[in-house]
Design a protein around this motif. Structure first.
Motif, PDB file in Angstrom:
ATOM      1  N   LYS A  25       0.846  -1.185   0.000  1.00 38.14           N
ATOM      2  CA  LYS A  25       0.000   0.000   0.000  1.00 38.14           C
ATOM      3  C   LYS A  25       0.888   1.244   0.000  1.00 38.14           C
ATOM      4  N   HIS A  43      -1.637  11.523  -9.717  1.00 35.23           N
ATOM      5  CA  HIS A  43      -3.000  11.397  -9.187  1.00 35.23           C
ATOM      6  C   HIS A  43      -4.005  11.157 -10.309  1.00 35.23           C
ATOM      7  N   LEU A  46      -3.702   7.587 -11.449  1.00 36.95           N
ATOM      8  CA  LEU A  46      -4.216   6.673 -10.435  1.00 36.95           C
ATOM      9  C   LEU A  46      -5.739   6.611 -10.468  1.00 36.95           C
ATOM     10  N   GLN A  50      -7.783   3.331 -11.167  1.00 33.65           N
ATOM     11  CA  GLN A  50      -8.793   2.917 -10.196  1.00 33.65           C
ATOM     12  C   GLN A  50     -10.127   2.651 -10.885  1.00 33.65           C
ATOM     13  N   VAL A  55      -6.000  -0.503  -9.892  1.00 36.42           N
ATOM     14  CA  VAL A  55      -5.586  -0.167  -8.532  1.00 36.42           C
ATOM     15  C   VAL A  55      -6.829   0.051  -7.681  1.00 36.42           C
ATOM     16  N   ARG A  57      -8.223   2.057  -4.039  1.00 31.24           N
ATOM     17  CA  ARG A  57      -7.920   3.047  -3.009  1.00 31.24           C
ATOM     18  C   ARG A  57      -8.415   2.532  -1.666  1.00 31.24           C
ATOM     19  N   ASN A  62      -4.548   5.402   0.738  1.00 26.54           N
ATOM     20  CA  ASN A  62      -3.423   4.801   0.019  1.00 26.54           C
ATOM     21  C   ASN A  62      -3.936   4.002  -1.181  1.00 26.54           C
ATOM     22  N   PHE A  63      -2.997   3.547  -1.992  1.00 25.49           N
ATOM     23  CA  PHE A  63      -3.354   2.771  -3.182  1.00 25.49           C
ATOM     24  C   PHE A  63      -2.665   1.409  -3.148  1.00 25.49           C
ATOM     25  N   GLU A  64      -3.327   0.406  -3.717  1.00 25.77           N
ATOM     26  CA  GLU A  64      -2.718  -0.906  -3.897  1.00 25.77           C
ATOM     27  C   GLU A  64      -3.218  -1.507  -5.207  1.00 25.77           C
TER      28      GLU A  64
END
Length: 253
Positions: A25, A43, A46, A50, A55, A57, A62-64
């Motif tokens: 993360k 950003h 991301l 997403q 990915v 959130r 955080n991001f994973e």
């Protein structure tokens, strides 16, 4: 006219490759530092990743990596893909030198064998496709580690177990770093009886495009057959095949 490269696609994959392992993360600030990209661009990408499920959130912002990658990953095996590319090369090299040839990738700081070539007179090694060995003491591992940038290299070294396999195994981080610098300078790695007494190995990194996995190819033989005079010839042959494999990898992103 050459086909133009789509930089947005490249940036998107750079972001995905910034995650070093499944479940890691990272905050937006951590990602921008790791990628050396500005905050607004990172950003924006991301949010797009997403939206497609690449990915996720987390509740704390955080991001994973997302489930889309797990789904895609089930459709392709790096081991299978590398095996199909490397097998013709390891077989030709095994036939030429009469010794055991391996190709491998760096997988969570371990060497994972992806291809093997051998002939009747070659030394029988207890290895198989998918087998893993530590990177710090193997020719394949040190060849691949030598291609890491300084920050990645320090992280990789810090995660090594440093268990001695023989009295010649490099088990000191400082000594390993020095060995890796020498490997970078000459372009190939040498495992001099570090995993098994009497066994010497020469390995070279396979050139991969930025963001791809690390890979290498090696020749293993009894030290009596692979003397210092022969090492250079073997290294040059390995380098030529590594170049050819790298070209094929470039054609299969």
């Amino acid at each position: 006219m050459a086909t133009p490269t789509n930089l947005s696609v490249i940036k998107a994959f750079r972001i995905l490759n910034a995650f070093e392992y499944a479940g890691e993360k990272l905050s937006l600030a951590q990602l921008t530092r790791r990628l050396d990209m500005n905050v607004s661009t990172t950003h924006r990408f991301l949010l797009t990743l997403q939206a497609v499920g690449a990915v996720v959130r987390t509740p704390n912002g955080n991001f994973e990596l997302g489930l889309l990658l797990a789904d895609l990953g089930g459709k392709v095996s790096v081991i299978d893909a590398m095996n199909s590319i490397c097998t013709p090369h390891v077989e030709r090299l095994a036939e030429r030198f009469g010794e055991t040839i391996h190709a491998g990738i760096l997988d969570h700081d371990m060497v994972c064998y992806v291809a093997k070539g051998e002939v009747s007179r070659s030394l029988t090694l207890v290895t198989h496709i998918g087998k893993r060995l530590p990177a710090y003491c193997t020719g394949l591992g040190t060849a691949m580690m030598s291609t890491l940038d300084d920050d990645e290299l320090q992280r990789c070294i810090s995660r090594q177990s440093f268990k001695p396999f023989t009295e010649k195994t490099t088990c000191d981080p400082a000594a390993l770093l020095e060995k890796l610098h020498k490997t970078r300078e000459r372009g190939y790695a040498i495992d001099d009886e570090e995993v098994e007494i009497g066994l010497r190995c020469v390995a070279v990194p396979i050139p991969c495009h930025s963001g791809q996995f690390k890979a290498a190819i090696s020749l293993s033989a009894p030290a009596t057959r692979l003397d210092r005079a022969k090492v250079e010839d073997v290294a040059q042959a390995l380098l030529e095949h590594a170049r050819l494999i790298g070209e094929e990898l470039g054609a299969r992103p």
